[in-house]
Design an enzyme around this catalytic site. Structure first.
Site, PDB file in Angstrom:
ATOM      1  N   GLU A  52     -55.738  34.402  50.405  1.00 26.20           N
ATOM      2  CA  GLU A  52     -55.556  35.858  50.346  1.00 26.20           C
ATOM      3  C   GLU A  52     -56.849  36.715  49.923  1.00 26.20           C
ATOM      4  OE1 GLU A  52     -54.589  33.397  48.344  1.00 26.20           O
ATOM      5  OE2 GLU A  52     -54.443  33.768  46.462  1.00 26.20           O
TER       6      GLU A  52
ATOM      7  N   PRO B  33     -53.261  69.369  31.551  1.00 27.99           N
ATOM      8  CA  PRO B  33     -53.995  68.134  30.953  1.00 27.99           C
ATOM      9  C   PRO B  33     -55.263  67.857  31.794  1.00 27.99           C
ATOM     10  CG  PRO B  33     -51.559  67.997  31.463  1.00 27.99           C
ATOM     11  CD  PRO B  33     -52.167  69.410  31.844  1.00 27.99           C
TER      12      PRO B  33
ATOM     13  N   GLU C  87     -52.143  18.629  34.984  1.00 29.02           N
ATOM     14  CA  GLU C  87     -52.152  19.732  34.229  1.00 29.02           C
ATOM     15  C   GLU C  87     -50.734  19.834  33.196  1.00 29.02           C
ATOM     16  OE1 GLU C  87     -52.384  22.939  36.614  1.00 29.02           O
ATOM     17  OE2 GLU C  87     -52.555  24.785  35.063  1.00 29.02           O
TER      18      GLU C  87
ATOM     19  N   CYS D  64     -52.958  27.244  46.556  1.00 27.72           N
ATOM     20  CA  CYS D  64     -53.408  26.700  45.227  1.00 27.72           C
ATOM     21  C   CYS D  64     -52.404  25.851  44.616  1.00 27.72           C
ATOM     22  CB  CYS D  64     -54.202  27.746  44.405  1.00 27.72           C
ATOM     23  SG  CYS D  64     -55.433  27.029  43.438  1.00 27.72           S
TER      24      CYS D  64
ATOM     25  N   LYS E 166     -57.244  78.092  40.381  1.00 28.13           N
ATOM     26  CA  LYS E 166     -57.308  78.058  38.847  1.00 28.13           C
ATOM     27  C   LYS E 166     -58.056  76.814  38.450  1.00 28.13           C
ATOM     28  CE  LYS E 166     -53.649  77.887  35.404  1.00 28.13           C
ATOM     29  NZ  LYS E 166     -52.183  77.885  35.161  1.00 28.13           N
TER      30      LYS E 166
ATOM     31  N   SER F 142     -53.668  53.955  35.530  1.00 22.55           N
ATOM     32  CA  SER F 142     -52.948  53.887  36.806  1.00 22.55           C
ATOM     33  C   SER F 142     -52.819  54.821  37.711  1.00 22.55           C
ATOM     34  CB  SER F 142     -51.521  53.285  36.289  1.00 22.55           C
ATOM     35  OG  SER F 142     -51.567  52.273  35.414  1.00 22.55           O
TER      36      SER F 142
ATOM     37  N   GLY G 109     -54.894  55.058  40.443  1.00 19.57           N
ATOM     38  CA  GLY G 109     -55.430  54.565  41.477  1.00 19.57           C
ATOM     39  C   GLY G 109     -56.970  55.041  41.592  1.00 19.57           C
TER      40      GLY G 109
ATOM     41  N   HIS H 217     -57.900  30.045  48.014  1.00 18.34           N
ATOM     42  CA  HIS H 217     -57.049  30.992  48.130  1.00 18.34           C
ATOM     43  C   HIS H 217     -57.295  31.677  49.376  1.00 18.34           C
ATOM     44  CE1 HIS H 217     -55.521  31.227  43.921  1.00 18.34           C
ATOM     45  NE2 HIS H 217     -56.509  30.307  43.636  1.00 18.34           N
TER      46      HIS H 217
HETATM   47  N1  GLN Z   1     -53.274  25.380  37.869  1.00 15.99           N
HETATM   48  C1  GLN Z   1     -53.869  24.865  39.017  1.00 15.99           C
HETATM   49  C2  GLN Z   1     -55.148  24.357  38.851  1.00 15.99           C
HETATM   50  O1  GLN Z   1     -55.744  24.672  37.952  1.00 15.99           O
HETATM   51  C3  GLN Z   1     -53.994  25.727  40.091  1.00 15.99           C
HETATM   52  C4  GLN Z   1     -54.633  27.195  39.735  1.00 15.99           C
HETATM   53  C5  GLN Z   1     -54.289  28.160  41.050  1.00 15.99           C
HETATM   54  O2  GLN Z   1     -53.042  28.279  41.395  1.00 15.99           O
HETATM   55  N2  GLN Z   1     -55.133  29.191  41.005  1.00 15.99           N
HETATM   56  O3  GLN Z   1     -55.664  23.447  39.572  1.00 15.99           O
END
Ligand code: GLN
Length: 544
Positions: A512, A193, A408, A384, A226, A16, A18, A510
């Site tokens: 993002e 270290p 689901e 999603c 050093k 961790s 980075g 998604h």
């Molecule tokens: N669990 C949901 C699906 O499989 C949504 C998946 C998600 O949010 N990436 O459709």
């Protein structure tokens, strides 16, 4: 033909630290000097990809255009470089072994005993050079996951040791990232270290060329001298990486320390062109000087671990800078929300994002959060699973379809408004079998999304198994939940909106994953802007 240069980034002392951010920052600087750069991550775990990992293990699973389920560091690479990554940019031990075993079964090793050296190491070396061999890059930076000395990273270290000799002088470079701990009782920074970690690397035949030292305090000249002396590196190759207030400061900090210049010199590459960071610095300026603020509730069930929603959080930073606003994201655990406490949990927010996720846990809280956003005219973005929850909420509370659900969560639901696609029904393997990667989506004219994107058709990345059930589309639309984005080939609904609400958007994909510093994602930009409008209205309301 110009040869590709390879930079290997290893880590020592602690996990961790980075490495991903250091690799991305170095890549950014080299790119800003005009080099074509990409970054690759080698992960020592045995999963074939992180797609089957719980987010609590390694944080979010990042998805590329070509549908690879990858380590979240690839997200940093794309956000920093604004260059697409692919399956070739992430290799795991599982994938290496899978491929070697498949070759063995096909008889490709001609009766030889298959061993870590040379078969596994050859496979690793091949994977490292795939990106370089495309001719698309001057420099490939390969980040080796884990910490030197780990049993599982040994084959990777051995592979890059071999590559150094095969590729010849000035074609490879080793950057080692370590920690310089500060002992408050002694009031001192400690180099031991790091010395040990450099030594461990040497035991595997690798001499670090550059040391990047994570530290909470400035490294003095004496301390740098050093480290150089004991670790066998030039003094100007001891690079300080001091804690930064934002990861987006790191390229500038590395520039001040001369990381890119030392790297170029050691690779015998031209360093006369100064990095052009104009656009990057404009982003930083806007990020650090907001003219206002919005507060967004992030409703999810993995909220204890920030890395689970990494790309979402970063998208808000990009969108905030784009709007010259600071975005405070308040993580809210969906398991802690119910009809009784919702008002208390969500009051004062300017917008609500219901996060992606899998499985039943926490979904009733998500549905309550959607309802709150819908009824209170609060800007809403469902991503999603968040979009699926919006459809379920609408079906239950507006259409009065009692027990409406996703199959689901409830395989026997009487109203499967979210359901498996036919071609998913017979799949039993979990790994790599979802609807993954980039898919086209046509936008309905006049909708929020068509205005926000400013385009009629978009490509976005998916990672899910379940889908909006078109059998309910007519009912849902008649009651006001409109499908404003559909896949042209399959007719699958990718986006839903409520036109009578100020800003209510649910997306099956998604967004993002595609937000970068250079290209903040339009949906996040639009959502933050809508949240700001809401905040302003609220303030006027309170004042009057
Ligand atoms: N669990 C949901 C699906 O499989 C949504 C998946 C998600 O949010 N990436 O459709």
């Amino acid at each position: 033909m110009a040869t590709t240069k390879y930079i290997f980034v290893t880590g020592g002392v602690s996990s961790s630290l980075g490495k991903g951010i250091i690799a991305a920052s170095l890549a950014k600087l080299l790119q800003a000097r005009g080099y074509r750069v990409t970054i690759q991550k080698l992960d020592p775990y045995i999963n074939v990809d992180p797609g089957t990992l719980n987010p609590y293990e390694h944080g979010e699973c990042y998805v590329t255009d070509d549908g690879a389920e990858t380590d979240l560091d690839l997200g940093h690479y794309e956000r920093f470089l604004n260059v697409k990554t692919s399956q070739a940019n992430n290799v795991t031990t599982g994938r290496i072994y899978q491929s070697v075993i498949e070759k063995e079964r096909r008889g490709e090793f001609l009766g030889k005993t298959v061993q870590v050296i040379p078969h596994i190491t050859n496979e690793i070396k091949e994977r490292i050079q795939i990106l370089g061999n495309t001719g698309d890059y001057d420099i490939v930076i390969t980040e080796i996951g884990g910490t030197v000395g780990d049993i599982e990273s040994l084959p990777y270290i051995e592979s890059v040791r071999q590559l150094k000799w095969e590729l010849g002088p000035y074609n490879t470079l080793f950057v080692h990232l370590t920690l310089i701990p500060y002992l408050s009782a002694a009031g001192e920074l400690k180099t031991k270290p790091t010395q040990h970690s450099v030594k461990t690397l040497m035991e595997s035949g690798i001499q670090a060329d550059i040391l990047v030292c994570r530290t909470e305090h400035e490294l003095s000249e004496d301390l740098r001298a050093k480290l150089a002396l004991f670790c066998n590196v030039e003094k100007n190759a001891v690079i300080q990486s001091i804690d930064a207030s934002t990861i987006y400061d790191v390229p500038n900090l590395m520039l001040e320390e001369g990381l890119d210049r030392v790297a170029l010199r050691k690779l015998q590459l031209d360093d006369t062109q100064e990095p052009n960071l104009v656009q990057w610095n404009q982003f930083l300026l806007r990020h650090k000087n907001p003219k206002g603020k919005v507060t967004i509730g992030l409703i999810g069930k993995y909220v204890e671990l920030q890395d689970s929603y990494k790309s979402i959080l970063e998208s808000f930073i990009h969108a905030g800078a784009s709007n010259e606003l600071s975005v405070e994201v308040i993580p809210i655990h969906s398991e802690h929300i119910d009809a009784a406490n919702i008002e208390n949990e969500l009051k004062g927010l300017d917008g609500i994002l219901v996060a992606p996720g899998f499985g039943e846990r926490g979904i009733e809280g998500k549905i309550e959060a959607v309802r709150y956003a819908r009824e209170h005219n609060l800007p809403f973005l469902g991503v999603c699973l968040g979009m699926q929850m919006a459809v379920i909420e609408f079906a239950r509370n507006i259409l009065k379809l009692d027990g409406a659900n996703s199959t689901e969560m409830d395989i026997h639901t009487t109203h499967p408004v979210i359901d498996l696609m036919e071609d998913q029904k017979h799949i039993t393997n979990k790994g790599g079998t979802m609807r993954l990667g980039s898919w086209r989506c046509d936008l309905k004219q006049g909708s929020i999304v068509s205005k926000t994107y400013g385009e009629a058709s978009i490509m976005e990345r998916h990672r899910h198994r379940y889908e909006y059930n078109n059998a309910y589309r007519q009912q849902l639309e008649a009651a006001g939940l409109i499908a404003t984005g559909t896949n042209p080939e399959t007719g699958l609904v990718e986006i839903v909106e409520i036109p009578s609400h100020p800003w209510f958007v649910g997306v099956q994909y998604h967004p993002e994953y595609k937000s970068t510093v250079a290209n903040p994602h339009p949906l996040f930009v639009g959502f933050v802007a809508a949240a700001y409008q809401h905040a302003k209205k609220q303030r006027q309301f309170v004042a009057s």
